[in-house]
Design an enzyme around this catalytic site. Structure first.
Site, PDB file in Angstrom:
ATOM      1  N   HIS A   1       1.425  11.357  -1.736  1.00  0.00           N
ATOM      2  CA  HIS A   1       0.169  11.128  -1.038  1.00  0.00           C
ATOM      3  C   HIS A   1      -0.579  12.457  -1.017  1.00  0.00           C
ATOM      4  CE1 HIS A   1      -2.461   8.621   1.115  1.00  0.00           C
ATOM      5  NE2 HIS A   1      -2.221   9.052   2.330  1.00  0.00           N
TER       6      HIS A   1
ATOM      7  N   GLU B   1      -3.721   5.039  -8.770  1.00  0.00           N
ATOM      8  CA  GLU B   1      -4.695   5.973  -8.189  1.00  0.00           C
ATOM      9  C   GLU B   1      -4.529   7.257  -9.000  1.00  0.00           C
ATOM     10  OE1 GLU B   1      -6.836   5.366  -5.587  1.00  0.00           O
ATOM     11  OE2 GLU B   1      -6.121   3.285  -5.630  1.00  0.00           O
TER      12      GLU B   1
ATOM     13  N   GLU C   1       1.452   0.233  -5.479  1.00  0.00           N
ATOM     14  CA  GLU C   1       0.480   1.314  -5.630  1.00  0.00           C
ATOM     15  C   GLU C   1       1.180   2.600  -6.012  1.00  0.00           C
ATOM     16  OE1 GLU C   1      -3.198   3.419  -3.241  1.00  0.00           O
ATOM     17  OE2 GLU C   1      -1.764   2.215  -2.116  1.00  0.00           O
TER      18      GLU C   1
ATOM     19  N   HIS D   1       0.861  -1.192   0.000  1.00  0.00           N
ATOM     20  CA  HIS D   1       0.000   0.000   0.000  1.00  0.00           C
ATOM     21  C   HIS D   1       0.897   1.242   0.000  1.00  0.00           C
ATOM     22  CE1 HIS D   1      -2.257   3.116   2.475  1.00  0.00           C
ATOM     23  NE2 HIS D   1      -3.040   2.944   1.437  1.00  0.00           N
ATOM     24  N   ASN D   2       0.522   2.262  -0.790  1.00  0.00           N
ATOM     25  CA  ASN D   2       1.324   3.500  -0.855  1.00  0.00           C
ATOM     26  C   ASN D   2       2.814   3.174  -0.917  1.00  0.00           C
ATOM     27  OD1 ASN D   2      -1.026   4.884  -0.765  1.00  0.00           O
ATOM     28  ND2 ASN D   2      -0.741   5.786   1.251  1.00  0.00           N
TER      29      ASN D   2
ATOM     30  N   ASP E   1       0.162   6.769  -6.571  1.00  0.00           N
ATOM     31  CA  ASP E   1      -0.811   7.875  -6.503  1.00  0.00           C
ATOM     32  C   ASP E   1      -0.320   8.994  -7.406  1.00  0.00           C
ATOM     33  OD1 ASP E   1      -2.704   7.001  -4.813  1.00  0.00           O
ATOM     34  OD2 ASP E   1      -2.077   8.109  -3.050  1.00  0.00           O
TER      35      ASP E   1
END
Length: 753
Positions: free
Chosen positions: A351, A385, A336, A306-307, A338
């Site tokens: 983020h 994302e 991931e 995640h992230n 973003d």
């Protein structure tokens, strides 16, 4: 040091001699922090220390066995930021195992940089290829180095006492003196070379192993081939090719040539075997690729992060390419990213709406292209994302195609509409983009995507209308070029299992926050397991976890969720479970789910273990016998010797969740003996993970963590086994281990009562 020379495997080349003379290099932490340090390879050729040029004070030392790799040139963000100032041929990066930060260095000249890069690589090669015996010799050398305070190559009794304290040994002075004098053959009042080795061997004598050896040896001095075969069959449950195995073990682990020639095993050889990979609790056959890799993707648990770009917390943490490199090297297969609009038409990764730093999307993609398949050949899923404008989405698509080229999957593997997901085997060396897509896969394959979706007889008009509306909305916010990069992982909102069953496709995937997933498991456990038998589900941590903490992945795996995304940068039980599950199958990042979770008509519900088809509960009996050379607690008061206890935890379906612990042993981290038996019932052994934790008992506050080892129950070998402990970071801490006896009893049939 004359008395304990460098490892026999190391050829002392000009390069290494130059490193032993030392070099002045710049240690770099940021664009503004560049300080000169004096680096020097120690005489043992396995330790490097460095000191401040200004103060002359030794700052730090590290062992070659802590180093994973050396990168040449501007291969870190810090060195990239200095590219204008220093040429790449003077720069290199030392990368450590675990979460320890990299060491970025700038040498005085290109030749000096080459000398250190080549020399370090030569030494890393030696460190990673050492066998059991060489490792033990190396530990002895390491301890000698640490304790020989005045560096005269010999050790007096005072230095030995200091060493005992460093080694976690609480021994009364008389006993220590007796051992010291027995080893001091030259009666010089100091130990050097072989004398120190004798002292170490006396110190590390294993009474419990000797008793076991003597129980199977008729003369108490050796195990004949047949006696060893008996031991392997009766205790170690080795029932196939046992005689060949016994011969192999003697050849590999018996130190004495004459004993090897006579096909017998001495007590030393027996201990070597028990400490080796063949004597480990982890079944060596499961260490490599051992599972069927030709099933649909949704039939596997997939190692997921995640992230991935964060290496600290979610609010102010640093975004870094290192996050991706570390995750990929650990076998992570779902990353991931973003994306947000950046300056000069360059999309950035960070983020959103926080103070985390930013990295260009192009750098993330380049890193992915370079490292994606170093640890595993199986597919990588890039979870996008996307917060970018239409213009920068076009840039995203362009960069993905240009940088990844053939690696990026942009069409189905056979050009047809998939009725099920392809397998990891079919997708080897491919990167799959997970994101939104305009329309359905079949629209693209059947022709241009402008046509309205077909309304089949069983579709009512309202549903078709809804589909058209959704497509129009997607077209307004999603660039066609980016949509075209999404093939097997189209992100869709989750609207219930019924809706998914009637309208969804195998190539669609829903993402759920941990709380939503927990509610579904509670309310409709069996539906969730069935859903995950034909479609992928991704779970991610709650937005409230701003400290990058993790949820337990186990409850998500219990329901068959494949992509259970964790914050890889945060050490703790949750990452231990993740590392434990994925340490098997060649660490390829894919683990096949049990058969009852791959069947779309399964009755299995994790809350009701009786719904699993198969025999009743398995009994796991663990005798915790002893511990060996446990590490001190990090940041403990200097010289504090630990009071260790062992806790065994079962992580599995709710009915199997359990833990038991031994009593603590006062003041002995060196060779504690527990001799305690713990027993567990496992109703769904196929999903169970077993975690062994050693803690330092503290009656006034929380116990301190000492070491742990986690593995899937399916990978446990019965018999007398060593468990080689790992640090909080998941890196090995040799020679720390636990010695246990494992018994696994299947339930007896009713007719046997």
């Amino acid at each position: 040091m004359a008395s304990l020379p460098c490892n026999a495997r190391i050829q002392l080349t000009d390069t290494l001699e130059q490193m032993q003379q030392g070099a002045l290099m710049r240690k770099v932490k940021s664009k503004g922090w560049k300080k000169q340090r004096y680096f020097k390879l120690q005489d043992d050729c396995m330790t490097i220390w460095y000191q401040s040029k200004r103060t002359g004070k030794t700052e730090s030392a590290f062992s070659i066995s802590d180093v994973e790799t050396v990168r040449e040139g501007h291969q870190s963000e810090v060195l990239q930021s200095l590219a204008e100032e220093f040429p790449p041929e003077r720069c290199f990066t030392i990368v450590f195992y675990g979460r320890r930060g990299n060491l970025d260095l700038i040498a005085g000249s290109a030749e000096e940089a080459q000398c250190w890069v080549q020399g370090l690589r030569q030494l890393i090669e030696v460190a990673t290829s050492m066998d059991q015996r060489e490792r033990i010799d190396q530990w002895i050398r390491d301890w000698f180095q640490k304790a020989d305070k005045n560096k005269d190559g010999r050790m007096n009794f005072k230095e030995v006492q200091r060493l005992l304290k460093m080694m976690n040994v609480d021994m009364n002075e008389d006993h220590a003196l007796r051992l010291f004098q027995a080893a001091d053959k030259s009666e010089s009042g100091t130990l050097e070379g072989e004398e120190f080795v004798l002292f170490y061997k006396a110190l590390t004598e294993r009474q419990e192993v000797l008793s076991l050896f003597q129980a199977f040896s008729e003369d108490g001095k050796k195990l004949t081939l047949l006696e060893l075969v008996d031991f392997l069959r009766q205790e170690q449950q080795e029932d196939e090719g046992t005689e060949e195995l016994a011969m192999e073990l003697i050849d590999k682990y018996e130190p004495s040539e004459t004993a090897r020639a006579r096909h017998v095993l001495s007590a030393d050889g027996f201990l070597m075997y028990l400490c080796s990979p063949e004597g480990s609790i982890f079944n060596p056959r499961h260490q490599g690729l051992w599972q069927d890799m030709t099933q649909p993707l949704c039939h596997y648990f997939i190692s997921s992060s995640h992230n991935t770009y964060l290496i600290e917390d979610q609010i102010r943490g640093q975004s870094s390419i290192e996050g991706y490199i570390r995750a990929l090297k650990r076998g992570c297969r779902c990353l991931e990213v973003d994306c947000w609009d950046g300056p000069n038409g360059e999309p950035m990764v960070y983020h959103g709406h926080t103070f985390t730093s930013k990295i260009p999307f192009r750098e993330v993609v380049s890193t992915l292209g370079k490292y994606a398949f170093q640890a595993s050949a199986y597919p990588v899923i890039l979870s996008l994302e996307n917060h970018c404008s239409m213009e920068q989405q076009e840039v995203l698509a362009q960069q993905l195609r240009d940088i990844l080229g053939e690696q990026l999957l942009t069409a189905t593997i056979d050009g047809r509409v998939p009725t099920q997901l392809p397998s990891p085997e079919e997708l080897k060396h491919k990167i799959l983009l997970k994101g939104k897509k305009i329309g359905r896969l079949e629209d693209v394959l059947d022709g241009p995507g402008d046509e309205a979706p077909d309304v089949s007889d069983d579709d009512n008009g309202a549903e078709a209308e809804e589909e058209r509306r959704r497509m129009k909305k997607d077209k307004e916010s999603l660039a066609q070029a980016l949509s075209d990069c999404v093939v097997y992982c189209k992100s869709v909102s989750f609207r219930g299992f019924q809706e998914a069953r009637s309208h969804s496709r195998p190539s669609e995937i829903s993402s759920l926050a941990e709380a939503k997933a927990r509610k579904l498991i509670r309310d409709a456990g069996n539906d969730f397991v069935r859903h995950n038998a034909w479609q992928l589900t991704r779970i991610y941590p709650s937005g409230m976890r701003t400290d990058s903490s993790n949820y337990s992945p186990q409850e998500m795996w219990n329901a068959g969720c494949q992509i259970v995304a964790l914050n890889f940068q945060t050490a703790g039980t949750e990452m231990d479970l993740c590392d434990g599950l994925f340490s098997q199958n060649g660490r390829c990042g894919y683990v096949l789910k049990p058969p009852f979770m791959r069947d779309e008509g399964t009755l299995f519900n994790p809350a009701e273990p009786s719904t699993r088809e198969g025999p009743g509960p398995v009994t796991l009996t663990i005798q915790v016998i002893s511990g060996q050379q446990l590490p001190k607690v990090a940041n403990s008061k200097d010289g504090a010797i630990i009071d260790p206890l062992v806790r065994v935890e079962i992580h599995g379906v709710p009915a199997d969740q359990a833990h038991q612990e031994t009593k603590y042993i006062e003041n002995n981290g060196f060779n504690p003996r527990w001799d305690e038996t713990l027993q567990f019932q496992l109703h769904v052994p196929e999903l169970a993970l077993v975690r062994f934790v050693v803690e330092d008992y503290d009656k006034t506050s929380r116990n301190d963590f000492v070491g742990q080892f986690t593995l899937a129950f399916a990978n446990i070998k019965p018999g007398y086994r060593h468990i080689h402990l790992l640090s909080k970071d998941g890196t090995s801490i040799p020679p720390s281990s636990l010695f246990v006896h494992i018994r696994i009893a299947e339930p007896p049939g009713p007719e046997q009562d």
